[in-house]
Design an enzyme around this catalytic site. Structure first.
Site, mmCIF file in Angstrom:
data_model
loop_
_atom_site.group_PDB
_atom_site.id
_atom_site.type_symbol
_atom_site.label_atom_id
_atom_site.label_comp_id
_atom_site.label_asym_id
_atom_site.label_seq_id
_atom_site.Cartn_x
_atom_site.Cartn_y
_atom_site.Cartn_z
ATOM 1 N N SER A 84 0.848 -1.378 0.055
ATOM 2 C CA SER A 84 -0.074 0.073 0.138
ATOM 3 C C SER A 84 0.993 1.067 0.068
ATOM 4 O O SER A 84 0.355 2.120 -0.101
ATOM 5 C CB SER A 84 -0.708 0.442 0.883
ATOM 6 O OG SER A 84 -1.959 -0.776 1.177
ATOM 7 N N LYS A 87 0.617 3.674 -2.488
ATOM 8 C CA LYS A 87 -0.861 4.406 -3.469
ATOM 9 C C LYS A 87 -0.304 5.847 -3.311
ATOM 10 O O LYS A 87 -0.732 6.328 -4.612
ATOM 11 C CB LYS A 87 -1.546 3.892 -2.209
ATOM 12 C CG LYS A 87 -2.384 2.642 -2.403
ATOM 13 C CD LYS A 87 -3.615 2.039 -0.691
ATOM 14 C CE LYS A 87 -3.953 0.802 -0.874
ATOM 15 N NZ LYS A 87 -4.265 0.420 0.071
ATOM 16 N N TYR A 208 -3.050 -3.009 -10.931
ATOM 17 C CA TYR A 208 -2.199 -2.987 -9.458
ATOM 18 C C TYR A 208 -1.569 -3.823 -8.449
ATOM 19 O O TYR A 208 -1.470 -3.839 -7.758
ATOM 20 C CB TYR A 208 -4.025 -3.194 -8.481
ATOM 21 C CG TYR A 208 -4.492 -2.950 -6.590
ATOM 22 C CD1 TYR A 208 -3.719 -1.578 -6.414
ATOM 23 C CD2 TYR A 208 -4.705 -4.035 -6.761
ATOM 24 C CE1 TYR A 208 -3.874 -1.446 -4.994
ATOM 25 C CE2 TYR A 208 -4.869 -3.631 -4.650
ATOM 26 C CZ TYR A 208 -4.004 -2.410 -3.893
ATOM 27 O OH TYR A 208 -4.206 -1.895 -2.800
ATOM 28 N N TYR A 260 -5.237 4.134 7.874
ATOM 29 C CA TYR A 260 -6.666 3.648 7.314
ATOM 30 C C TYR A 260 -7.658 4.334 8.624
ATOM 31 O O TYR A 260 -7.226 5.558 9.109
ATOM 32 C CB TYR A 260 -6.270 2.767 7.967
ATOM 33 C CG TYR A 260 -5.342 2.071 6.355
ATOM 34 C CD1 TYR A 260 -5.866 1.866 4.865
ATOM 35 C CD2 TYR A 260 -4.480 1.478 6.713
ATOM 36 C CE1 TYR A 260 -4.592 1.363 4.346
ATOM 37 C CE2 TYR A 260 -3.351 1.360 6.248
ATOM 38 C CZ TYR A 260 -3.895 1.078 4.203
ATOM 39 O OH TYR A 260 -2.572 0.472 3.554
ATOM 40 N N VAL A 278 0.466 -3.966 3.670
ATOM 41 C CA VAL A 278 0.661 -5.010 4.208
ATOM 42 C C VAL A 278 2.808 -5.785 4.750
ATOM 43 O O VAL A 278 2.329 -6.646 5.459
ATOM 44 C CB VAL A 278 0.182 -5.798 3.928
ATOM 45 C CG1 VAL A 278 -1.364 -5.584 4.706
ATOM 46 C CG2 VAL A 278 -0.703 -5.870 2.857
HETATM 47 N N1 GLN Z 1 -1.589 -5.427 -1.989
HETATM 48 C C1 GLN Z 1 -2.108 -5.244 -0.898
HETATM 49 C C2 GLN Z 1 -4.001 -5.215 -0.719
HETATM 50 O O1 GLN Z 1 -4.227 -5.476 -1.639
HETATM 51 C C3 GLN Z 1 -2.672 -3.885 -0.272
HETATM 52 C C4 GLN Z 1 -2.785 -4.067 0.941
HETATM 53 C C5 GLN Z 1 -1.791 -2.984 1.995
HETATM 54 O O2 GLN Z 1 -0.452 -3.424 1.761
HETATM 55 N N2 GLN Z 1 -2.444 -2.158 2.763
HETATM 56 O O3 GLN Z 1 -4.561 -6.353 -0.117
#
Ligand code: GLN
Length: 622
Positions: A84, A87, A208, A260, A278
């Site tokens: 993430s 993003k 993605y 978040y 993550v």
């Molecule tokens: N690729 C992961 C997902 O979409 C990224 C989520 C994250 O890093 N919070 O679940």
């Protein structure tokens, strides 16, 4: 709200190992690394099965400064997937690629208060913000809209520009998420049926998932974060990676939604825009200060790295870096503020000019500035100007100005206009016309006729003095011939003494730019400037004085054996040259005149010393 964590314990009394010369910030990061390695809480993400293979012991912390230095502690070169943390960068890329209007038409900027993978849209059926999966998948779709099958490569290259190196993809993690990512598929179909994305769902998700599987290190993340903190300029490569607009909007959504459903508490407690992934990474970007990257795979219930959070909290608390805990003192921006009575140019002036300048010294005000020309600093300067009677010339010396903000430049432009309305001439020194700062001011001033510039402050002061002299009828005629009787060094000599002196002098003529005296050469004669102008400079180009007809140069030959400065003709010039040998003979024949001349010389040197001391005082008084 949770209890604030205990204050980070860096021993106030330095242990003996502090004796070696590590920068304190590196020592701090090492200390964080040692302390938080003990932190065993959290769990490695395994909803993407391949992520479960990460080594939970890995722990790397890196901090990049905006002058391009990168500190590293622990496992800062272990690659892991960006997840993430991609993003914010892809959001910035979408803003710059498709334009803010298109992006903002389908993605909101409100915090959702939901976990990252929430399958919920806002009241308009749009993703809440680009930091949750729904918004990020929408960004990937927008990039596909612009770049088609080239979308992922376009993203990979952009991420590489933020990191300052080419970034690879972890194919195993990509494949693993491709087969396990049903929740993201659900989100993407929801987006498509809500007309947020108009691309093929499978292709968008492939983009993605690939973007999430880009491999980075803690060091890369620090540099990427520092690029965000630096208005989009990568501090290591110097490349402007994205527009400042895209970067500031990206930092905005990182601030409100980067963590978040922990975002509110995060910004309350840590006060540094951040984003987690993550894969175990946390990226924190403190605008105008630093970028932090940390890697440790064990996550808390929000999906944020447990140790990474500790590092950010410790950094923020230990150095008091909360971005809303700031103050600034604009009064330090003026290092010296004077009129030319106290600090004239290095041009030696004749009595008439000196009298005019003495009567009108308040017409020229010099303000020497230092540091950043920011909103507050320029406002303060403008009030200092308004507080005293308005001069006819204002010189702003910018040699020590290190940067200018857009707000500062705008206020500068507005101040110039204000001065222009009142007929004040603005003179800038220490800035070049082709510089970025000059262009920034020019954006708002347009062509102003009342602004002049001289790179050297002394040249600026001299020019302003000339204008004052000229306005008061003391214009200098460079063709005028001055006799020896008008020389300050020879004041008080009888006509006979002067005639004898004239008989041993030869008249020399110099072309503009011609070197008359060279540093280091034997001092074998003295000169009395008869017409035109010369300047005295040190061999490194620093100008000591400009002399006009009626003044002596090379007179230090009376005291020194070798020349200590260069003398060059400014305009065409003529001078009486008297060989030192002949001059010494003259002094023997005329002991009274000799004593007079030495006394005059002492007086001239004393005058110069007074000016030099005043200059030092002006700079140290502030
Ligand atoms: N690729 C992961 C997902 O979409 C990224 C989520 C994250 O890093 N919070 O679940």
């Amino acid at each position: 709200m949770k209890q604030p964590p205990p204050a980070f314990a860096v021993a106030p009394s330095a242990p003996s190992s502090w004796a070696s010369s590590k920068p304190p910030l590196l020592r701090f990061l090492d200390r964080c690394h040692a302390d938080f390695s003990k932190e065993a809480g959290g769990a490695v993400a395994d909803y993407i099965p391949e992520l479960g293979k990460a080594d939970p012991a890995h722990f790397g912390i890196s901090l990049a400064t905006l002058d391009g230095h990168v500190y590293e502690a622990g496992d800062t070169s272990v690659p892991f997937t960006i997840q993430s943390m991609s993003k914010p960068f892809v959001f910035a890329l979408a803003l710059d690629t498709l334009g803010a209007a298109r992006v903002e038409s389908v993605i909101g900027v409100e915090p959702s208060g939901d976990p990252f993978n929430s399958i919920r849209l806002n009241a308009e059926n749009h993703p809440f913000n680009p930091m949750v999966n729904a918004g990020a998948i929408t960004c990937s779709s927008l990039i596909r809209e612009a770049k088609g099958d080239g979308a992922f490569e376009y993203i990979r290259q952009a991420l590489g520009r933020f990191a300052g190196r080419d970034l690879a993809v972890d194919e195993a993690v990509f494949a693993s998420e491709s087969v396990s990512g049903d929740r993201n598929r659900a989100i993407a179909y929801l987006l498509r049926t809500s007309h947020v994305i108009n691309q093929d769902v499978g292709a968008v998700l492939e983009t993605y998932f690939r973007q999430c599987a880009v491999l980075v290190t803690a060091r890369d993340i620090a540099v990427m974060a520092a690029t965000l903190a630096n208005r989009g300029v990568n501090p290591v490569t110097g490349e402007q990676v994205m527009t400042p607009y895209a970067i500031s909007r990206t930092l905005s959504v990182m601030t409100s939604s980067g963590m978040y459903d922990y975002a509110g508490e995060w910004i309350y407690r840590v006060g540094i825009p951040a984003k987690s992934g993550v894969g175990g990474g946390i990226l924190a970007a403190l605008p105008a200060r630093l970028g932090l990257g940390s890697y440790s795979p064990k996550l808390d219930g929000h999906g944020n790295s447990v140790r990474g959070i500790k590092v950010c909290e410790a950094l923020s608390q230990h150095y008091d870096l909360h971005m809303l805990n700031r103050s600034d003192d604009a009064r330090t921006s003026i290092i010296a503020d004077y009129d030319i009575g106290k600090n004239p140019s290095r041009r030696d002036r004749r009595p008439l000019e000196r009298n005019i300048l003495a009567a009108h010294h308040r017409d020229v005000r010099v303000i020497e500035l230092v540091g950043t020309l920011s909103f507050s600093n320029v406002d303060y300067v403008s009030r200092q100007l308004a507080a005293k009677p308005r001069p006819q010339f204002v010189i702003f010396d910018l040699h020590r100005v290190t940067s200018m903000t857009r707000a500062g430049a705008r206020l500068v432009a507005e101040e110039f206009r204000e001065l222009s309305v009142h007929g004040v001439t603005v003179i800038l020194s220490g800035i070049k016309r082709d510089s970025r700062d000059w262009k920034m001011i020019g954006e708002w001033t347009g062509e102003l006729s009342n602004v002049r510039d001289f790179f050297l402050l002394d040249a600026a002061i001299e020019w302003a003095e000339d204008q004052v002299v000229y306005r008061h009828g003391g214009a200098i005629d460079f063709h005028e011939i001055t006799e020896l009787s008008e020389q300050a060094l020879l004041a008080g000599l009888t006509p006979e003494e002067l005639t004898d002196l004239a008989s041993i002098a030869s008249v020399r003529t110099y072309q503009p730019g011609e070197k008359i005296v060279t540093t280091g050469s034997p001092a074998t004669s003295l000169y009395f400037l008869r017409s035109g102008a010369v300047h005295v400079t040190l061999s490194d180009g620093i100008r000591l004085a400009t002399l006009t007809a009626g003044m002596a140069f090379g007179e230090m030959a009376l005291l020194e054996t070798h020349r200590s400065a260069d003398v060059l003709a400014d305009l065409s010039a003529t001078a009486y040259e008297i060989a030192l040998r002949d001059f010494e003979r003259f002094r023997k024949q005329h002991p009274r005149a000799s004593e007079r001349i030495m006394r005059n010389l002492a007086q001239l040197l004393a005058d110069r010393l007074i000016v030099a001391n005043t200059r030092v005082d002006l700079l140290t008084a502030h």
